[in-house]
Design an enzyme around this catalytic site. Sequence first.
Site, PDB file in Angstrom:
ATOM      1  N   LYS A  60      72.095  57.775  62.842  1.00  0.00           N
ATOM      2  CA  LYS A  60      70.937  56.883  62.703  1.00  0.00           C
ATOM      3  C   LYS A  60      69.642  57.698  62.589  1.00  0.00           C
ATOM      4  O   LYS A  60      68.792  57.443  61.727  1.00  0.00           O
ATOM      5  CB  LYS A  60      70.862  55.946  63.914  1.00  0.00           C
ATOM      6  CG  LYS A  60      69.582  55.155  64.014  1.00  0.00           C
ATOM      7  CD  LYS A  60      69.530  54.103  62.944  1.00  0.00           C
ATOM      8  CE  LYS A  60      68.168  53.470  62.834  1.00  0.00           C
ATOM      9  NZ  LYS A  60      68.097  52.451  61.824  1.00  0.00           N
ATOM     10  N   CYS A  73      60.282  52.700  62.412  1.00  0.00           N
ATOM     11  CA  CYS A  73      61.575  53.392  62.313  1.00  0.00           C
ATOM     12  C   CYS A  73      61.394  54.788  61.746  1.00  0.00           C
ATOM     13  O   CYS A  73      61.555  55.781  62.450  1.00  0.00           O
ATOM     14  CB  CYS A  73      62.511  52.596  61.429  1.00  0.00           C
ATOM     15  SG  CYS A  73      62.590  50.870  61.899  1.00  0.00           S
TER      16      CYS A  73
HETATM   17  N1  SAJ Z   1      57.491  54.974  51.805  1.00  0.00           N
HETATM   18  C1  SAJ Z   1      56.813  55.875  50.995  1.00  0.00           C
HETATM   19  N2  SAJ Z   1      57.425  56.318  49.862  1.00  0.00           N
HETATM   20  C2  SAJ Z   1      58.668  55.898  49.498  1.00  0.00           C
HETATM   21  C3  SAJ Z   1      59.360  54.979  50.324  1.00  0.00           C
HETATM   22  C4  SAJ Z   1      58.754  54.530  51.484  1.00  0.00           C
HETATM   23  O1  SAJ Z   1      55.677  56.291  51.283  1.00  0.00           O
HETATM   24  O2  SAJ Z   1      59.150  56.325  48.442  1.00  0.00           O
HETATM   25  C5  SAJ Z   1      56.850  54.509  53.059  1.00  0.00           C
HETATM   26  C6  SAJ Z   1      56.579  53.009  53.079  1.00  0.00           C
HETATM   27  O3  SAJ Z   1      55.380  52.672  52.431  1.00  0.00           O
HETATM   28  C7  SAJ Z   1      56.525  52.757  54.585  1.00  0.00           C
HETATM   29  C8  SAJ Z   1      57.542  53.753  55.137  1.00  0.00           C
HETATM   30  O4  SAJ Z   1      57.749  54.713  54.116  1.00  0.00           O
HETATM   31  O5  SAJ Z   1      55.238  53.070  55.098  1.00  0.00           O
HETATM   32  C9  SAJ Z   1      58.875  53.158  55.569  1.00  0.00           C
HETATM   33  O6  SAJ Z   1      59.300  52.140  54.670  1.00  0.00           O
HETATM   34  P1  SAJ Z   1      60.795  51.912  54.140  1.00  0.00           P
HETATM   35  O7  SAJ Z   1      60.787  50.681  53.349  1.00  0.00           O
HETATM   36  O8  SAJ Z   1      61.305  53.113  53.451  1.00  0.00           O
HETATM   37  O9  SAJ Z   1      61.691  51.765  55.469  1.00  0.00           O
HETATM   38  P2  SAJ Z   1      61.598  50.834  56.808  1.00  0.00           P
HETATM   39  O10 SAJ Z   1      60.888  51.622  57.874  1.00  0.00           O
HETATM   40  O11 SAJ Z   1      61.110  49.467  56.541  1.00  0.00           O
HETATM   41  O12 SAJ Z   1      63.169  50.728  57.192  1.00  0.00           O
HETATM   42  C10 SAJ Z   1      63.900  51.926  57.452  1.00  0.00           C
HETATM   43  C11 SAJ Z   1      65.177  51.932  56.579  1.00  0.00           C
HETATM   44  N3  SAJ Z   1      65.800  53.253  56.641  1.00  0.00           N
HETATM   45  C12 SAJ Z   1      66.094  53.958  55.519  1.00  0.00           C
HETATM   46  O13 SAJ Z   1      65.828  53.556  54.399  1.00  0.00           O
HETATM   47  C13 SAJ Z   1      66.776  55.272  55.724  1.00  0.00           C
HETATM   48  C14 SAJ Z   1      66.148  50.865  57.097  1.00  0.00           C
HETATM   49  O14 SAJ Z   1      67.381  50.931  56.393  1.00  0.00           O
HETATM   50  C15 SAJ Z   1      66.406  51.073  58.598  1.00  0.00           C
HETATM   51  O15 SAJ Z   1      67.299  50.096  59.126  1.00  0.00           O
HETATM   52  C16 SAJ Z   1      65.087  50.933  59.313  1.00  0.00           C
HETATM   53  O16 SAJ Z   1      64.209  51.987  58.837  1.00  0.00           O
HETATM   54  C17 SAJ Z   1      65.330  51.063  60.809  1.00  0.00           C
HETATM   55  O17 SAJ Z   1      65.385  50.016  61.496  1.00  0.00           O
HETATM   56  O18 SAJ Z   1      65.549  52.184  61.289  1.00  0.00           O
END
Ligand code: SAJ
Length: 403
Positions: A204, A258
Amino acid sequence: MNNPEVVMIGLGYIGLPTAALIAEGGTHVHGVDINQHVVDTINRGEIHIVEPSLDTAVSKAVGEGFLKAATTPVEADTYLIVVPTPFKDKNEPDISFVHAATTAILPLLKEGDLFIIESTSPVGTTEKMMQYIYEERPELNGKLHIAYCPERVLPGNVMYELVHNDRVIGGVDEASTEKAAAFYAKYVKGELHKTNARTAEMCKLVENSSRDVQIAFANELSLICDKADINVWELITLANKHPRVNILQPGCGVGGHCIAVDPYFIVSDYPMESKIIGTAREVNNYKSFWCAEKIQNTKLQFELQHGRKPKIALMGLAFKPNIDDLRESPAKYIVQRVLQNANNEEYYIVEPNIDTHKVFKLTLVEDAVENADIVALLVAHDEFKNLNISDDKVVLDFCGVFK
Ligand code: SAJ
């Protein structure tokens, strides 16, 4: 009445959807939350969080009598711990909620029960809880099934991903792994991958750290490209045409509870070994600071050029596009920092996904853009994509709204 089969401790963003899913399948679930308001809301068949399709699932499960909420647990056969694991000062993980949840069910445990932790936890937490349980209930030693199975769902798509994502399931012994896998097999259509508890815990943390490191790479490129006068979005699109390159998107930094948090669980326990993971956190945090500085400098430049103070639109407060969640949001941090340095400029703060905010006065998207001299795009919300911004305005597109 008979005991429920499942007790779910924690009815938040993951616990409630999971409880609803299990209950929808015809299993009696007793949900537990320390917040009386949450309990009352759920028992009315309503929900206290924003998540597509969750309302219908909860109202059905409660209406049919399969889901009930309370502030204390009751005896069951399976106990799921889905409580938050925040971090304390110095970015150290705080497992006190997991510990408290375990304490709450200690007197209820009986031979053959299944105890599963889903909360994101530092490596070794499941074994620690096992030791704690057997110290307090020595007559049960070796007679429980204890496992770790992290959730991996993306907020906004939880109800689908809970069913369709693969799961990693790690028991403290093989029998525990098998029993936990049989439990999830009833609700999950994705593949179930069996391992041990420590590997599942680390898995995780590694998933979210991997994403954080990759975003840090994209953010680092955005800083380099800003100096080199290269469009980073075009650059990444071109580099990604290579069959083995897949660079993520830069933005204002990384937010949410997360990806911006879990890497610290590794860094805190393995500081000497986790150089890249720790540095990625720093790079992503620095990117938010850099954006705030960029707005500040643009503001000063405008004043020098025009002999008057600019009007500034700060577009977006959420931690990622198209959601209303502002927790750990880089955009919110940037707005706060810019406002701290305000010097009689006029600011328009925009967040189309919320109506009001207790600190910030919100302005409508079109009004802000029309009135502002500088438009800083902090979140790539859909509402911003078709904006008509006239050429006389300075646009700071930090998250690739216009690429
Ligand atoms: N972000 C970027 N660039 C990208 C992708 C995301 O800057 O290319 C930023 C987003 O704007 C945001 C942050 O990253 O600020 C996180 O967003 P996200 O949509 O990537 O992820 P979360 O935090 O909503 O959810 C994550 C997911 N983990 C992964 O993709 C590895 C989800 O599957 C998990 O279940 C969740 O964390 C969790 O509960 O841990």
